[in-house]
Design an enzyme around this catalytic site. Structure first.
Site, mmCIF file in Angstrom:
data_model
loop_
_atom_site.group_PDB
_atom_site.id
_atom_site.type_symbol
_atom_site.label_atom_id
_atom_site.label_comp_id
_atom_site.label_asym_id
_atom_site.label_seq_id
_atom_site.Cartn_x
_atom_site.Cartn_y
_atom_site.Cartn_z
ATOM 1 N N CYS A 298 -1.815 -1.487 7.537
ATOM 2 C CA CYS A 298 -0.928 -0.330 7.408
ATOM 3 C C CYS A 298 -0.828 0.451 8.713
ATOM 4 O O CYS A 298 0.205 1.060 9.000
ATOM 5 C CB CYS A 298 -1.418 0.580 6.292
ATOM 6 S SG CYS A 298 -1.199 -0.133 4.643
ATOM 7 N N GLY B 122 -31.111 8.462 -21.080
ATOM 8 C CA GLY B 122 -32.407 8.858 -20.528
ATOM 9 C C GLY B 122 -32.956 7.823 -19.570
ATOM 10 O O GLY B 122 -33.492 8.166 -18.513
ATOM 11 N N CYS C 63 -5.379 1.198 6.644
ATOM 12 C CA CYS C 63 -6.202 0.022 6.942
ATOM 13 C C CYS C 63 -5.772 -0.600 8.268
ATOM 14 O O CYS C 63 -4.637 -0.468 8.707
ATOM 15 C CB CYS C 63 -6.110 -0.995 5.813
ATOM 16 S SG CYS C 63 -4.452 -1.675 5.542
ATOM 17 N N ALA D 188 -20.430 15.367 -24.984
ATOM 18 C CA ALA D 188 -20.030 16.653 -25.543
ATOM 19 C C ALA D 188 -21.281 17.363 -26.022
ATOM 20 O O ALA D 188 -22.108 16.779 -26.733
ATOM 21 C CB ALA D 188 -19.050 16.453 -26.693
ATOM 22 N N HIS E 156 0.836 -1.199 0.000
ATOM 23 C CA HIS E 156 0.000 0.000 0.000
ATOM 24 C C HIS E 156 0.874 1.253 0.000
ATOM 25 O O HIS E 156 2.080 1.197 0.213
ATOM 26 C CB HIS E 156 -0.930 -0.018 1.213
ATOM 27 C CG HIS E 156 -1.998 -1.064 1.115
ATOM 28 N ND1 HIS E 156 -3.016 -1.177 2.038
ATOM 29 C CD2 HIS E 156 -2.224 -2.034 0.194
ATOM 30 C CE1 HIS E 156 -3.817 -2.174 1.692
ATOM 31 N NE2 HIS E 156 -3.345 -2.713 0.583
ATOM 32 N N LEU F 184 -14.014 2.216 -28.939
ATOM 33 C CA LEU F 184 -14.102 2.370 -27.480
ATOM 34 C C LEU F 184 -12.822 1.927 -26.780
ATOM 35 O O LEU F 184 -12.853 1.354 -25.692
ATOM 36 C CB LEU F 184 -15.312 1.599 -26.920
ATOM 37 C CG LEU F 184 -16.678 1.997 -27.496
ATOM 38 C CD1 LEU F 184 -17.783 1.158 -26.846
ATOM 39 C CD2 LEU F 184 -16.960 3.480 -27.318
ATOM 40 N N GLU G 182 1.222 3.758 2.051
ATOM 41 C CA GLU G 182 1.937 4.079 3.280
ATOM 42 C C GLU G 182 3.227 3.269 3.403
ATOM 43 O O GLU G 182 4.263 3.783 3.859
ATOM 44 C CB GLU G 182 1.060 3.802 4.506
ATOM 45 C CG GLU G 182 -0.255 4.562 4.518
ATOM 46 C CD GLU G 182 -1.394 3.744 3.967
ATOM 47 O OE1 GLU G 182 -2.456 3.710 4.598
ATOM 48 O OE2 GLU G 182 -1.217 3.118 2.885
ATOM 49 N N SER H 172 -22.175 14.405 -35.173
ATOM 50 C CA SER H 172 -21.651 14.822 -33.866
ATOM 51 C C SER H 172 -20.125 14.878 -33.840
ATOM 52 O O SER H 172 -19.546 15.168 -32.793
ATOM 53 C CB SER H 172 -22.132 13.849 -32.783
ATOM 54 O OG SER H 172 -21.646 12.532 -33.034
#
Length: 371
Positions: free
Chosen positions: A87, A304, A78, A157, A53, A207, A55, A171
């Site tokens: 940690c 929507g 943690c 956008a 981690h 994508l 830390e 678009s």
């Protein structure tokens, strides 16, 4: 007189944490640094699950200079045994004098126990240093660890008059090149990109993440209730380590399901609602795949539906200096709020400029009832 403040050091810790963003699931991104006599003597971030981690990296780099020093960490250390040790115990053993924490850990296994352990050991704890920024960073983790669902960010956008395309569907491109480059930085950090089949039919997108320095592809998710998707669609024929997931219903042809699976796609047959894939069932399935952050990229029908079902958690709207006119396409299709008092609100706005484009980000808050 020093100009360094706790916020100054926490800002650096946030920068470190973002270096692991999108790569740590099921853990959150975290950054940490050790400061002694106003000098940063150790810093680190959590790179991926199973590794040390933030830390621990910072304490190791600081070595003996950590004794009597301050620790700045974006998230509560943690206190439980996971793939790595607690940690909080390592912080105590290192002899840290004070700990500045960005925000508490929403994980029920921690939830303040790490801070309490530090205080019982005589360490001074200062909470809520840049707390809002730190909570924003771990928002996807917090949503998933508490609900099992991913956090959904709507990205779009828009023209100045709120249109996403012309009446003919043109678009490309409303936003400028700098805005589009930032979208790829965002794709590099999210876990999944979600679109409706109409977007795939219209644009045939890949994508994927395209960055000069490389990057990581997110899982591609297409909502296609009746499996209209062409088997020649680009996202089915990519050289990508990330899978393409197609969400459909029992209305879909078994033969088409089989052919798409043979093409390498993962097809999820989900419950339907009003003749379409139930978006809540889809998000539950994605959460079950340990996906914490979903970027909703359209189209208007899917967006929507998600808005009406109160499933959009954040917005990321690129507003470009264009005026398309009243017959252009809107961001959402279908029924919306009938009264302004019923409309969802966007709170805690964040504004940035990408050239002449304005990026508006914020959290969505829904009205639970009206008079």
């Amino acid at each position: 007189m020093s100009l360094a403040t706790p916020e100054h050091y926490m800002s650096r810790a946030l920068d470190l944490a973002r270096m692991g963003e999108g790569r740590t699931r099921p853990n959150p991104p975290v950054g940490a640094l050790v400061v002694r006599a106003e000098e940063i003597v150790g810093e680190g971030f959590h790179a991926r699950a199973g590794e040390a981690h933030a830390e621990i990296h910072a304490l190791r780099q600081a070595g003996e200079r950590a004794r009597g020093a301050d620790l700045f960490v974006t998230l509560e250390p943690c206190s439980h045994q996971g793939r790595t040790g607690p940690c909080a115990d390592a912080v105590i053993a290192a002899g840290i004098r004070r700990v500045f924490v960005g925000c508490a850990d929403p994980n029920p296994q921690v939830a303040g126990r790490g801070l309490e352990r530090l205080r019982r050991a005589g360490i001074e704890v200062v909470e809520e240093v840049l707390g809002a920024e730190c909570r924003w960073l771990i928002g996807p983790f917090a949503r998933h660890i508490v609900t099992g669902l991913p956090l959904v960010t709507l990205k779009a956008a828009l023209s100045l008059d709120g249109r996403t395309a012309t009446a003919l569907g043109d678009s490309q491109w409303i936003s400028n090149e700098a805005s589009r480059a930032h979208v790829h930085e965002v794709r590099n950090r999210v876990d999944a990109i979600l679109v409706g089949v109409g977007t795939v039919e219209r644009d045939d997108p890949s994508l994927t993440t395209r960055l000069p320095h490389g990057g990581r592809d997110a899982v591609r998710v297409v909502v296609d209730s009746r499996l209209r998707l062409s088997e020649q669609a680009r996202l089915l024929h990519l050289d990508s380590s990330a899978p393409t997931v197609i969400a459909t219903t029992q209305q879909a042809s078994y033969g088409k399901i089989r052919r798409l699976r043979e093409a390498g796609a993962r097809v999820l047959v989900l419950p339907e609602r009003e003749g379409r894939v139930d978006p809540a069932a889809l998000l539950a399935a994605l959460g079950g795949m340990d996906l914490q952050h979903v970027l909703l990229e359209g189209g208007a029908t899917l967006s929507g539906t998600c808005l009406r079902e109160r499933l959009i958690d954040r917005v990321m709207l690129f507003i470009a200096p264009r005026l398309i006119g009243g017959d252009g396409k809107g961001l959402f299709d279908g029924a919306g709020a009938q009264r302004l008092a019923e409309a969802a609100r966007v709170v805690h706005p964040r504004l940035r400029h990408f050239g002449e484009d304005l990026l508006y980000e914020g959290e969505v808050v829904y009205v639970h009832g009206t008079d």
